[in-house]
Design an enzyme around this catalytic site. Sequence first.
Site, PDB file in Angstrom:
ATOM      1  N   CYS A 134       8.458 -37.765  25.536  1.00  0.00           N
ATOM      2  CA  CYS A 134       7.457 -38.735  25.972  1.00  0.00           C
ATOM      3  C   CYS A 134       6.113 -38.568  25.283  1.00  0.00           C
ATOM      4  CB  CYS A 134       7.265 -38.630  27.483  1.00  0.00           C
ATOM      5  SG  CYS A 134       6.672 -37.011  28.026  1.00  0.00           S
ATOM      6  N   GLU A 181      14.763 -41.893  30.749  1.00  0.00           N
ATOM      7  CA  GLU A 181      13.536 -41.553  31.495  1.00  0.00           C
ATOM      8  C   GLU A 181      12.389 -41.315  30.530  1.00  0.00           C
ATOM      9  OE1 GLU A 181      10.614 -38.448  32.666  1.00  0.00           O
ATOM     10  OE2 GLU A 181      12.299 -38.233  31.263  1.00  0.00           O
ATOM     11  N   ARG A 225       3.633 -38.049  40.698  1.00  0.00           N
ATOM     12  CA  ARG A 225       4.269 -37.944  39.384  1.00  0.00           C
ATOM     13  C   ARG A 225       5.034 -39.235  39.106  1.00  0.00           C
ATOM     14  NH1 ARG A 225       5.206 -33.240  36.725  1.00  0.00           N
ATOM     15  NH2 ARG A 225       6.586 -33.304  34.899  1.00  0.00           N
ATOM     16  N   ARG A 227       7.049 -41.818  36.783  1.00  0.00           N
ATOM     17  CA  ARG A 227       7.885 -41.873  35.591  1.00  0.00           C
ATOM     18  C   ARG A 227       8.664 -43.181  35.586  1.00  0.00           C
ATOM     19  NH1 ARG A 227       4.918 -38.415  34.568  1.00  0.00           N
ATOM     20  NH2 ARG A 227       5.323 -36.321  33.736  1.00  0.00           N
TER      21      ARG A 227
END
Length: 406
Positions: A134, A181, A225, A227
């Site tokens: 990422c 992801e 968090r 994502r």
Amino acid sequence: MLNDFATLRVRAGLSLEDAAQLTGYSVRQLQRWEAGVGKPREAAVRVLCSIAGTEPAPLDSRFNFIDLFAGIGGIRKGFDAIGGHCVFTSEWNKFAQETYAANFRDNHPPHGDITQIATDEIPDHDVLLAGFPCQPFSIAGVSKKNSLGRQHGFLDETQGTLFFDVARIIRAKRPAAFLLENVKNLTGHDKGRTFQVILKTLTEELGYTVWHKVIDAQHFVPQHRERIVIVGFREDVPFSWDDLKLPEKGSVRLASILHPENGSERAEAPYTLGPDAKVNGKYTLTDKLWQYLQGYAAKHKAAGNGFGFGLVTPDDVARTLSARYYKDGSEILVSQGSRINPRRLTPRECARLMGYGDDFRIPVSDTQAYKQFGNSVAVPVFEAVANIMQPHIQSLLYPARQQKAA
């Protein structure tokens, strides 16, 4: 109201302590399952069923999957739990490989750099999992590359193009489904053009039906968090995010993952020591570091910036744990009162914060452990997504059974 696992334990006439001893899992792990955090292990369920005189539900048919950019296996855990069998793993970092191998007893070792692995060396599989890197798309990653005068996104020749390695494998192997992801910022990178390229590749070029959703792990763990999760199926299926039932945010607080330090858990050196399992003093910040962080925060506050440390108590929800946590721990510092400097989380607490059970082995140094958990996914998020993908995976792999059931 008791959930199914708690009901089964009560039906078996067992206390939490007795159930923990018989199943081989910790009391804390059983408490997490009974609180709805994660899916109980089949072995534990079978033990309780045997004692209660109840037959366990039949297992779903197994399916094969591959785990790319696997890290320490956070995404995998959700698919293990729904009957998946991992047939190939790729992770380039040798320390992450060590942790992965310590926790997953496969008949294949984790392979290295996926860019160096030919497609015909990868086994056929039903589901592809990939938490592709990422950094090219994260806010921190883009800022760093800009400061260094380097390209980012798909123009980054070392990391941004790794998505296309995922695409080449999907193109060659045609799995029934995939799950990808990445960081939330992926959707806005380069004014949305990067994400449009990804979606176009998956839908128009590869022919998959795709859904995506930004999920905050705070629904499951005491940490903010966010994502993005991208789900795709080879054929049209009635998948819907509406089937994803998310607990209320904030329902889990840091007290659930912090060491109680009162003797109610067994000491785990080097993280906790002594009969009361007190947190090792090495995790308390030195006077020099604590003074530096306070001065740094004051400086940026005066300049109107939001930079600074995050001081938390057991009643709080933490900021996002990052891979840089090993440097100073500034984003999540646990208060120890006004007379003692705050402390970092221990690696075990970081594991819990990411949704890993206490049976998860941590064979690496603290520095590497902090990097690994900071780079990991929050396990319960992907357990929940795997559960709503399962019936659609099965419908593609076993259509005759689905028709019979209907």
